[in-house]
Design an enzyme around this catalytic site. Sequence first.
Site, PDB file in Angstrom:
ATOM      1  N   PHE A   8      64.588  54.994  47.465  1.00 32.04           N
ATOM      2  CA  PHE A   8      64.277  53.578  47.712  1.00 32.04           C
ATOM      3  C   PHE A   8      64.710  53.206  49.119  1.00 32.04           C
ATOM      4  O   PHE A   8      65.515  53.886  49.757  1.00 32.04           O
ATOM      5  CB  PHE A   8      64.969  52.679  46.676  1.00 32.04           C
ATOM      6  CG  PHE A   8      66.480  52.677  46.762  1.00 32.04           C
ATOM      7  CD1 PHE A   8      67.153  51.719  47.508  1.00 32.04           C
ATOM      8  CD2 PHE A   8      67.230  53.642  46.098  1.00 32.04           C
ATOM      9  CE1 PHE A   8      68.533  51.715  47.589  1.00 32.04           C
ATOM     10  CE2 PHE A   8      68.610  53.649  46.163  1.00 32.04           C
ATOM     11  CZ  PHE A   8      69.268  52.689  46.919  1.00 32.04           C
ATOM     12  N   CYS A   9      64.137  52.090  49.617  1.00 35.96           N
ATOM     13  CA  CYS A   9      64.483  51.556  50.929  1.00 35.96           C
ATOM     14  C   CYS A   9      64.282  50.044  50.886  1.00 35.96           C
ATOM     15  O   CYS A   9      64.168  49.456  49.812  1.00 35.96           O
ATOM     16  CB  CYS A   9      63.648  52.207  52.030  1.00 35.96           C
ATOM     17  SG  CYS A   9      61.862  51.996  51.810  1.00 35.96           S
ATOM     18  N   THR A  10      64.220  49.393  52.039  1.00 38.30           N
ATOM     19  CA  THR A  10      64.142  47.930  52.073  1.00 38.30           C
ATOM     20  C   THR A  10      62.818  47.415  51.533  1.00 38.30           C
ATOM     21  O   THR A  10      62.786  46.603  50.607  1.00 38.30           O
ATOM     22  CB  THR A  10      64.345  47.423  53.508  1.00 38.30           C
ATOM     23  OG1 THR A  10      65.589  47.907  54.012  1.00 38.30           O
ATOM     24  CG2 THR A  10      64.334  45.899  53.535  1.00 38.30           C
ATOM     25  N   ILE A  63      63.545  47.379  47.873  1.00 36.36           N
ATOM     26  CA  ILE A  63      64.585  46.484  47.345  1.00 36.36           C
ATOM     27  C   ILE A  63      64.091  45.044  47.304  1.00 36.36           C
ATOM     28  O   ILE A  63      64.411  44.296  46.376  1.00 36.36           O
ATOM     29  CB  ILE A  63      65.856  46.582  48.202  1.00 36.36           C
ATOM     30  CG1 ILE A  63      66.390  48.015  48.197  1.00 36.36           C
ATOM     31  CG2 ILE A  63      66.936  45.632  47.690  1.00 36.36           C
ATOM     32  CD1 ILE A  63      67.536  48.245  49.163  1.00 36.36           C
TER      33      ILE A  63
END
Length: 536
Positions: free
Chosen positions: A346-348, A379
């Site tokens: 996952f990332c931003t 996120i």
Amino acid sequence: MMSSSSSNQEEQQRTVSEYRILALYRFIPLVTPQTNQTTTTQESWDEQTIMKHPERHPQLLQLQSELYATLRRYETRGTLLIAPEGINGTICYPYPPPTAVGNDVDDGNNVGEYDKEADPVKSFISNHPLFGGEGLRTRSSVWKEHQTHDDCDNTNNNNNKNSRSDSITSDTTTTQQTNNNRPQQAFQRLKIKIKPEIVTLGLGRPITQNPTTHTPTPTQQQRHTYNQLANPNITKGTYLNPKQWDDAMKDPNVLVIDTRNSYEIDIGSFESAVDPRTRHFSEFPEYLERLAGEYDWSQRDQEQQQDDDEMKVQNCNGDGNGSNEMSRNEQQPIKKKAPPTAIAMFCTGGIRCEKATSYALQSNLFPQNLPIYHLEGGILSYLDDVAKRETQEEQEGEGSSSTFHGECFVFDKRVALTEGLEPSNKYISCHGCRGPMDRRLLDEVEDGATNYDAGNGTSDLEKKRKEYEQLLMGIRNLPPLTYDSNSQRWYVPGLTCPRCHDGTTRESFERFAQRKEQMEICAREGKSHFQDNGRK
């Protein structure tokens, strides 16, 4: 094209209810390689030339000019990156838009009878013939910030904020606004850059199981070949929506990896997520390479065969101990970890994960049958979704189901976001490294609680102070050296934070001090330190 000062004045004369922030990206080929030259003067744009000089490609230059012309009509600011592989960025623009009915630009003094449901910027982006359409991933939010003057930084700007995401309507919170108390832009200028990649993974060397300390600089042909190992247009991981993501988080055999940088992870992440401790995304391939070497991937395909072999050994040698066990230990002096059943990244906002999962699938570092997942929308999508879920859970008397703890760092004036994409009240942006900085570090200075000798003693304080004064001798208007008892590190309020202070050079301190002084002068005079001057 109107001048910067006249544009700013016209924006001030109109009544801006709010600003809208649009994050977007799409991996899609924006240029077509051409191996044949039509004229003797035309440059041949094969794949290697495109990667080497994308800033000269006529198609990308034309797209850059079109984006500048259209977005400036709507007083848009922010940053967009365009590359042969697609588009990525975040922009902010005022609403109501500076247009009358339709797409004709008005004279800037009023918005006319605008369509309250229309969003010309989002419509332009979403329907663009080169990158718009179903594959374009966007996330919209509303940004309101009121302050007494135009500040050029994030510091002390975050107290009066209201944000809502993906529910944009014409209903806005009524606030008395004047020229000196109106919503502020989340960015200082509009920048549209042509880059080799829209997010740099840094594949500039061959993939090896045992990387050496020195790797020769790759040729353009090699770099292009390596970059194809992280091409989401070829393949990428499987999307998980927020609910599916929470289900995966409950499985202890799923390896969850945060692909963001360490300063982002420090203020918030998912529970049980692995922190690669990278400073830049370009370091992530090397991290994955080291990670792959920590596991015995043969266990996935050979587990049943091993059970059968052990049974045969026991039948031949009794309990299976003795010389056979010794031989096994000699062959495997270093015990590797049992492999995960899947990897979830996952990332931003999702873009880094698309490249990271693409690389994981194409690099041959992991077994081909290992599932690779990534959080759809990143996120930000999760925080928006979990806020809606928690509202329903509260009504049903259930507790919070969020597996994300802390806040999510973003690269604009909001600094960090919480559930529902509400801007942070805890973090501000460091003047030096631009990373997140706990607001209490400035509040304590204002309250006089600098904690100079907390846990260090007077002698250490004096030593650090002398080093600081000697390094920065002759620089004007320097704040005092301050100790943070929580991180047990030093920093200079308004210039550095505990994370970046030790690595800051004298030249940087001098530049930060000059910028801080200019900002304070502009603030006293009610002026903006930065202006979008209309240049590329």
